[in-house]
Design a protein around this motif. Structure first.
Motif, PDB file in Angstrom:
ATOM      1  N   GLU A  43       0.827  -1.212   0.000  1.00 54.80           N
ATOM      2  CA  GLU A  43       0.000   0.000   0.000  1.00 54.80           C
ATOM      3  C   GLU A  43       0.858   1.258   0.000  1.00 54.80           C
ATOM      4  N   PRO A  44       0.416   2.278  -0.740  1.00 52.85           N
ATOM      5  CA  PRO A  44       1.084   3.577  -0.612  1.00 52.85           C
ATOM      6  C   PRO A  44       0.699   4.198   0.732  1.00 52.85           C
ATOM      7  N   PRO A  45       1.389   5.247   1.152  1.00 49.41           N
ATOM      8  CA  PRO A  45       1.019   5.896   2.416  1.00 49.41           C
ATOM      9  C   PRO A  45      -0.461   6.295   2.401  1.00 49.41           C
ATOM     10  N   THR A  46      -1.108   6.119   3.542  1.00 52.83           N
ATOM     11  CA  THR A  46      -2.535   6.413   3.611  1.00 52.83           C
ATOM     12  C   THR A  46      -2.786   7.861   4.030  1.00 52.83           C
ATOM     13  N   LEU A  47      -3.972   8.316   3.735  1.00 53.45           N
ATOM     14  CA  LEU A  47      -4.407   9.651   4.123  1.00 53.45           C
ATOM     15  C   LEU A  47      -5.329   9.508   5.329  1.00 53.45           C
ATOM     16  N   PRO A  48      -4.919  10.032   6.495  1.00 51.36           N
ATOM     17  CA  PRO A  48      -5.677   9.810   7.730  1.00 51.36           C
ATOM     18  C   PRO A  48      -7.131  10.267   7.680  1.00 51.36           C
ATOM     19  N   ALA A  49      -7.400  11.402   7.067  1.00 57.91           N
ATOM     20  CA  ALA A  49      -8.784  11.880   7.002  1.00 57.91           C
ATOM     21  C   ALA A  49      -9.634  10.941   6.152  1.00 57.91           C
ATOM     22  N   LEU A  50      -9.062  10.435   5.090  1.00 62.51           N
ATOM     23  CA  LEU A  50      -9.799   9.498   4.247  1.00 62.51           C
ATOM     24  C   LEU A  50     -10.013   8.170   4.974  1.00 62.51           C
ATOM     25  N   GLU A  51      -9.036   7.751   5.774  1.00 60.83           N
ATOM     26  CA  GLU A  51      -9.216   6.554   6.593  1.00 60.83           C
ATOM     27  C   GLU A  51     -10.373   6.736   7.572  1.00 60.83           C
ATOM     28  N   LEU A  52     -10.465   7.921   8.166  1.00 62.07           N
ATOM     29  CA  LEU A  52     -11.572   8.193   9.084  1.00 62.07           C
ATOM     30  C   LEU A  52     -12.918   8.137   8.366  1.00 62.07           C
ATOM     31  N   LEU A  53     -12.974   8.668   7.155  1.00 62.65           N
ATOM     32  CA  LEU A  53     -14.229   8.620   6.388  1.00 62.65           C
ATOM     33  C   LEU A  53     -14.614   7.173   6.072  1.00 62.65           C
ATOM     34  N   ALA A  54     -13.623   6.358   5.723  1.00 64.87           N
ATOM     35  CA  ALA A  54     -13.896   4.941   5.448  1.00 64.87           C
ATOM     36  C   ALA A  54     -14.336   4.229   6.726  1.00 64.87           C
ATOM     37  N   ASP A  81      -4.075  16.299   9.802  1.00 69.56           N
ATOM     38  CA  ASP A  81      -3.948  15.791  11.159  1.00 69.56           C
ATOM     39  C   ASP A  81      -5.355  15.503  11.671  1.00 69.56           C
ATOM     40  N   THR A  82      -5.601  14.278  12.050  1.00 68.78           N
ATOM     41  CA  THR A  82      -6.958  13.894  12.486  1.00 68.78           C
ATOM     42  C   THR A  82      -6.992  13.500  13.961  1.00 68.78           C
ATOM     43  N   SER A  83      -5.964  13.877  14.709  1.00 70.75           N
ATOM     44  CA  SER A  83      -5.901  13.467  16.104  1.00 70.75           C
ATOM     45  C   SER A  83      -7.050  14.041  16.934  1.00 70.75           C
ATOM     46  N   SER A  84      -7.591  15.174  16.560  1.00 70.29           N
ATOM     47  CA  SER A  84      -8.692  15.753  17.338  1.00 70.29           C
ATOM     48  C   SER A  84     -10.058  15.337  16.815  1.00 70.29           C
ATOM     49  N   ALA A  85     -10.104  14.615  15.718  1.00 74.93           N
ATOM     50  CA  ALA A  85     -11.384  14.184  15.160  1.00 74.93           C
ATOM     51  C   ALA A  85     -11.851  12.904  15.819  1.00 74.93           C
ATOM     52  N   LYS A 136     -28.228   3.245  13.820  1.00 77.70           N
ATOM     53  CA  LYS A 136     -27.946   4.688  13.739  1.00 77.70           C
ATOM     54  C   LYS A 136     -27.578   5.297  15.087  1.00 77.70           C
ATOM     55  N   GLU A 137     -28.330   4.960  16.131  1.00 78.54           N
ATOM     56  CA  GLU A 137     -28.063   5.548  17.451  1.00 78.54           C
ATOM     57  C   GLU A 137     -26.662   5.190  17.941  1.00 78.54           C
ATOM     58  N   GLU A 138     -26.280   3.945  17.754  1.00 76.70           N
ATOM     59  CA  GLU A 138     -24.947   3.491  18.165  1.00 76.70           C
ATOM     60  C   GLU A 138     -23.875   4.100  17.261  1.00 76.70           C
ATOM     61  N   ALA A 139     -24.123   4.123  15.965  1.00 73.80           N
ATOM     62  CA  ALA A 139     -23.145   4.661  15.016  1.00 73.80           C
ATOM     63  C   ALA A 139     -22.872   6.136  15.274  1.00 73.80           C
ATOM     64  N   ASP A 140     -23.911   6.890  15.563  1.00 76.28           N
ATOM     65  CA  ASP A 140     -23.743   8.332  15.795  1.00 76.28           C
ATOM     66  C   ASP A 140     -22.808   8.628  16.966  1.00 76.28           C
ATOM     67  N   LYS A 141     -22.696   7.708  17.913  1.00 73.81           N
ATOM     68  CA  LYS A 141     -21.812   7.899  19.063  1.00 73.81           C
ATOM     69  C   LYS A 141     -20.334   7.716  18.686  1.00 73.81           C
ATOM     70  N   HIS A 142     -20.077   6.978  17.602  1.00 68.98           N
ATOM     71  CA  HIS A 142     -18.700   6.572  17.311  1.00 68.98           C
ATOM     72  C   HIS A 142     -18.106   7.172  16.038  1.00 68.98           C
ATOM     73  N   VAL A 143     -18.917   7.855  15.225  1.00 70.05           N
ATOM     74  CA  VAL A 143     -18.344   8.422  14.002  1.00 70.05           C
ATOM     75  C   VAL A 143     -17.487   9.633  14.353  1.00 70.05           C
ATOM     76  N   SER A 144     -16.556   9.944  13.486  1.00 73.39           N
ATOM     77  CA  SER A 144     -15.621  11.040  13.742  1.00 73.39           C
ATOM     78  C   SER A 144     -16.285  12.398  13.555  1.00 73.39           C
ATOM     79  N   ASN A 145     -15.652  13.382  14.144  1.00 71.97           N
ATOM     80  CA  ASN A 145     -16.134  14.755  14.036  1.00 71.97           C
ATOM     81  C   ASN A 145     -15.156  15.524  13.153  1.00 71.97           C
ATOM     82  N   LEU A 146     -15.155  15.215  11.874  1.00 72.44           N
ATOM     83  CA  LEU A 146     -14.236  15.812  10.916  1.00 72.44           C
ATOM     84  C   LEU A 146     -14.925  17.002  10.256  1.00 72.44           C
TER      85      LEU A 146
END
Length: 178
Positions: free
Chosen positions: A128-139, A174-178, A150-160
């Motif tokens: 794999e080539p180097p990954t993009l952290p924000a795109l990893e979070l979206l995936a 940098d996605t450390s705060s997301a 939905k209720e459970e998912a909403d608790k765990h999705v990122s805040n990007l």
């Protein structure tokens, strides 16, 4: 290793594999669209340049059209959008193969099989080539929304932020705060 430990490891593997499938699907589609866009720019503005030369249009229009075609083609050539689209498609397929084996193995999976699949994952990661952290979070968010209510998912999705989501294919955020 207890059955609960194996079930947890299988769940973690499934999640990881599905996240990577979605990541590479997004990357492959991005490079495919980018390649098509640059081809479109080349055709439209390349023909505009030729037409301008023939009809005697403004030299600035001819120069701008030629410059745009040159820039778009150069970026496409340097980045290698076609090759990158194929690479990400191939990586996605390799992860899908592992996911299919996980589904076939089912609840009777043993620790040896899990180790074997992790080994195969490491071999894929080496390609794999180097990954993009924000795109990893979206995936990752895609997988969470697909696997959990939905209720459970909403608790765990990122805040990007919307800007980072929009430019996730382009920048190494940098996605450390997301």
């Amino acid at each position: 290793m207890s059955d609960a430990d194996i079930a947890t490891q299988i769940h973690e593997l499934e999640f990881y594999v599905q996240r990577n499938v979605r990541y590479h699907m997004r990357r492959g589609a991005f490079f495919l669209r980018w390649g098509r866009f640059t081809a479109f720019v080349g055709v439209i503005f390349g023909s505009a340049t030729v037409t301008s030369l023939i009809s005697g249009s403004s030299p600035y229009l001819v120069g701008a059209s030629a410059l745009l075609v040159t820039l778009a083609s150069s970026v496409d050539l340097v980045v290698g959008t076609g090759q990158r689209a194929w690479l990400h498609n191939d990586l996605r397929k390799r992860y899908l193969d592992i996911e299919a084996e996980l589904l076939v193995a089912g609840p009777g999976t043993d620790a040896g099989t899990i180790r074997q699949m992790r080994s195969r994952i490491r071999k894929i990661e080496a390609d794999e080539p180097p990954t993009l952290p924000a795109l990893e979070l979206l995936a990752r968010d895609d997988v969470i929304r697909a696997m959990y209510p939905k209720e459970e998912a909403d608790k765990h999705v990122s805040n990007l932020s919307w800007f980072k989501r929009t430019t996730a294919q382009w920048f190494d955020w940098d996605t450390s705060s997301a």
